[in-house]
Design a protein around this motif. Structure first.
Motif, short mmCIF file in Angstrom:
data_model
loop_
_atom_site.label_atom_id
_atom_site.label_comp_id
_atom_site.label_asym_id
_atom_site.label_seq_id
_atom_site.Cartn_x
_atom_site.Cartn_y
_atom_site.Cartn_z
N GLU A 20 0.91 -1.19 0.15
CA GLU A 20 -0.02 0.14 0.10
C GLU A 20 0.81 1.20 0.09
OE1 GLU A 20 -3.91 1.54 2.43
OE2 GLU A 20 -2.23 0.42 3.68
N GLU A 21 0.51 2.08 -0.86
CA GLU A 21 1.30 3.69 -0.90
C GLU A 21 0.88 4.38 0.32
OE1 GLU A 21 0.79 5.68 -4.66
OE2 GLU A 21 1.65 3.89 -5.76
N VAL A 22 2.07 5.27 0.65
CA VAL A 22 1.72 6.16 1.66
C VAL A 22 0.78 7.04 1.14
CG1 VAL A 22 2.90 8.01 3.03
CG2 VAL A 22 4.06 5.74 2.65
N GLU A 23 -0.26 7.45 1.94
CA GLU A 23 -1.25 8.48 1.55
C GLU A 23 -0.83 9.80 2.23
OE1 GLU A 23 -6.00 9.55 2.12
OE2 GLU A 23 -4.97 8.50 3.64
N VAL A 24 -0.49 10.75 1.13
CA VAL A 24 -0.20 12.15 1.71
C VAL A 24 -1.26 13.16 1.33
CG1 VAL A 24 1.70 13.85 1.06
CG2 VAL A 24 2.47 11.52 0.86
N PRO A 81 6.84 21.88 -0.10
CA PRO A 81 6.64 20.51 0.00
C PRO A 81 6.12 20.05 1.58
CG PRO A 81 9.11 21.30 -0.61
CD PRO A 81 8.24 22.26 -0.31
N HIS A 82 4.96 19.46 1.58
CA HIS A 82 4.56 19.22 2.98
C HIS A 82 3.27 17.92 2.71
CE1 HIS A 82 1.14 21.15 0.80
NE2 HIS A 82 0.28 20.83 1.77
N GLY A 83 2.75 17.62 3.91
CA GLY A 83 1.91 16.57 3.55
C GLY A 83 1.49 16.04 5.19
N ARG A 140 10.92 6.34 7.19
CA ARG A 140 11.86 6.50 5.83
C ARG A 140 10.77 6.57 4.78
NH1 ARG A 140 12.66 4.05 1.56
NH2 ARG A 140 11.31 2.41 2.03
N ARG A 141 9.82 5.81 4.75
CA ARG A 141 8.59 6.02 3.96
C ARG A 141 7.82 7.37 3.75
NH1 ARG A 141 5.51 0.35 3.04
NH2 ARG A 141 7.33 -1.12 3.19
N ALA A 142 7.68 7.89 5.08
CA ALA A 142 7.23 9.19 5.16
C ALA A 142 7.96 10.24 4.51
CB ALA A 142 6.82 9.56 6.71
N VAL A 143 9.19 10.27 4.72
CA VAL A 143 10.25 11.22 4.19
C VAL A 143 10.14 11.19 2.68
CG1 VAL A 143 12.47 12.10 4.10
CG2 VAL A 143 11.49 11.67 6.15
N ALA A 144 10.42 9.84 2.06
CA ALA A 144 10.42 9.62 0.86
C ALA A 144 9.10 10.01 0.00
CB ALA A 144 10.74 8.26 0.71
N ALA A 145 8.04 9.97 0.86
CA ALA A 145 6.49 10.33 0.17
C ALA A 145 6.40 12.07 0.22
CB ALA A 145 5.53 9.94 0.75
N VAL A 146 7.11 12.67 1.00
CA VAL A 146 6.75 14.17 1.03
C VAL A 146 7.88 14.80 0.63
CG1 VAL A 146 6.49 16.07 2.72
CG2 VAL A 146 5.38 13.70 3.11
N GLN A 147 9.08 14.48 0.70
CA GLN A 147 10.39 15.37 0.19
C GLN A 147 11.47 14.32 0.39
OE1 GLN A 147 11.75 18.82 2.02
NE2 GLN A 147 12.51 19.65 0.54
N PRO A 148 11.69 13.50 -0.79
CA PRO A 148 12.85 12.55 -1.01
C PRO A 148 14.27 13.26 -0.73
CG PRO A 148 11.22 12.24 -2.74
CD PRO A 148 10.92 13.48 -1.97
N GLY A 149 14.92 12.59 0.44
CA GLY A 149 16.34 13.19 0.50
C GLY A 149 16.49 14.27 1.44
N ALA A 150 15.32 14.70 2.14
CA ALA A 150 15.49 15.63 3.12
C ALA A 150 15.70 15.09 4.48
CB ALA A 150 14.00 16.07 3.27
N ARG A 151 16.30 15.76 5.46
CA ARG A 151 16.58 15.27 6.71
C ARG A 151 15.37 15.46 7.53
NH1 ARG A 151 22.34 18.04 7.71
NH2 ARG A 151 21.39 19.62 6.69
N LEU A 152 14.96 14.59 8.47
CA LEU A 152 13.95 14.59 9.25
C LEU A 152 14.22 15.37 10.53
CD1 LEU A 152 10.84 13.68 9.88
CD2 LEU A 152 11.83 11.73 10.62
N VAL A 153 13.45 16.28 10.98
CA VAL A 153 13.85 16.88 12.44
C VAL A 153 12.42 16.80 13.15
CG1 VAL A 153 14.47 18.83 13.61
CG2 VAL A 153 15.39 18.49 11.32
N THR A 154 12.59 16.30 14.52
CA THR A 154 11.29 16.25 15.31
C THR A 154 11.76 16.75 16.48
OG1 THR A 154 11.90 13.94 16.27
CG2 THR A 154 10.65 14.03 14.35
N VAL A 155 10.80 17.04 17.39
CA VAL A 155 10.95 17.44 18.88
C VAL A 155 10.42 16.42 19.93
CG1 VAL A 155 11.26 19.97 18.56
CG2 VAL A 155 8.95 19.01 18.87
N TYR A 156 10.96 16.69 21.26
CA TYR A 156 10.12 15.98 22.08
C TYR A 156 8.97 16.56 22.73
CZ TYR A 156 9.69 12.71 26.28
OH TYR A 156 9.37 11.77 27.29
N GLN A 157 7.78 15.97 22.16
CA GLN A 157 6.42 16.81 22.45
C GLN A 157 6.06 16.51 23.99
OE1 GLN A 157 5.21 16.20 17.62
NE2 GLN A 157 3.77 15.82 19.23
#
Length: 253
Positions: A3-7, A17-19, A53-70
């Motif tokens: 199944e493909e990632v739904e964006v 670039p967003h999703g 990895r799939r999420a990043v590839a679906a929205v902006q391939p090659g980008a570096r993911l950044v998150t925080v501790y919410q």
């Protein structure tokens, strides 16, 4: 067949670039089945890593993911470089001017908000549960974006999948935490309870911060089990944990 990632994308953020993602297109099993990206979901680490990895590839391939501790705070941080998962700052919003970084927040009923001043090249992502929204996380995000050169008059904001009013019953203690002017966000429910409109409240806080281009997507995480994870749905069912979904935004590089 995989199944493909739904964006899910927003018109007001066209060209950026967003999703907003849900649970479709992932490899996790059990109560977090699907595209679970939460590190605290008692999910297999390799599954979460693959889903991310799939999420990043679906929205902006090659980008570096950044998150925080919410932590349901009003705090927004400015991102210059990615940090390790074990060094994430405790905050609930991120902003940047750096192309190639993909800002992400995780949610499971709270409202994800993605923001952009395309002209200035400034973006933001905020995790806005009721506590964070009430505490000022959206105002903090806009202020941080302005410190990087954005103009709130140009900022566009999209409100992604969140628990809808029909699904969000709250008690009198919750209602009393809000001001009398917020009465319009509460519909009468069963005795001593109300139905809270989180999406409309988040839009109201954005408007109060001077944002005029706002798109609420109107997607209910609680009601649409096949598409989204939901903390409240899992709690009502007595499930031991729940998945989390990503909302992502980057700058074209």
């Amino acid at each position: 067949m995989v199944e493909e990632v739904e964006v899910i994308r927003s018109g007001v953020l066209a060209g950026i670039p967003h999703g907003f993602l849900g649970r479709r297109g992932g490899v996790s099993q059990g109560v977090a089945a699907g595209l679970n990206v939460g590190l605290g979901a008692d999910d297999a680490g390799e599954a979460v890593a693959e889903n991310r990895r799939r999420a990043v590839a679906a929205v902006q391939p090659g980008a570096r993911l950044v998150t925080v501790y919410q932590v349901h705070s009003p705090d927004a941080v400015i991102v210059g470089e990615p940090w390790a998962d074990d060094a994430r700052p405790r905050a609930d919003a991120l902003v940047t001017v750096r192309p190639g970084l993909l800002l992400a927040v995780v949610t499971a009923d709270c409202a994800p908000v993605l923001l952009a001043d395309a002209e200035a090249g400034v973006i933001g992502a905020a995790h806005a549960g009721w506590r964070g929204a009430h505490g000022g996380v959206l105002e903090s995000t806009v202020a941080a974006m302005e410190r990087l050169g954005a103009d709130r008059g140009r900022i566009a904001a999209a409100i992604g999948p969140a628990i809808a009013q029909d699904s969000y019953e709250v008690d009198s203690g919750f209602r009393e935490a809000f001001e009398s002017a917020d009465e319009r966000f509460f519909a009468a429910g069963r005795e001593g309870h109300w139905q809270f409109d989180l999406e409309a409240y988040v839009a109201h806080r954005l408007q109060g911060a001077g944002i005029t281009r706002i798109e609420p997507l109107g997607l209910d995480t609680y009601a649409d089990e096949g598409r989204f994870f939901s903390f409240r749905r899992a709690t009502h069912r007595g499930e031991p944990n729940y998945g989390r979904q990503f909302s992502l935004i980057g700058l074209p590089g």
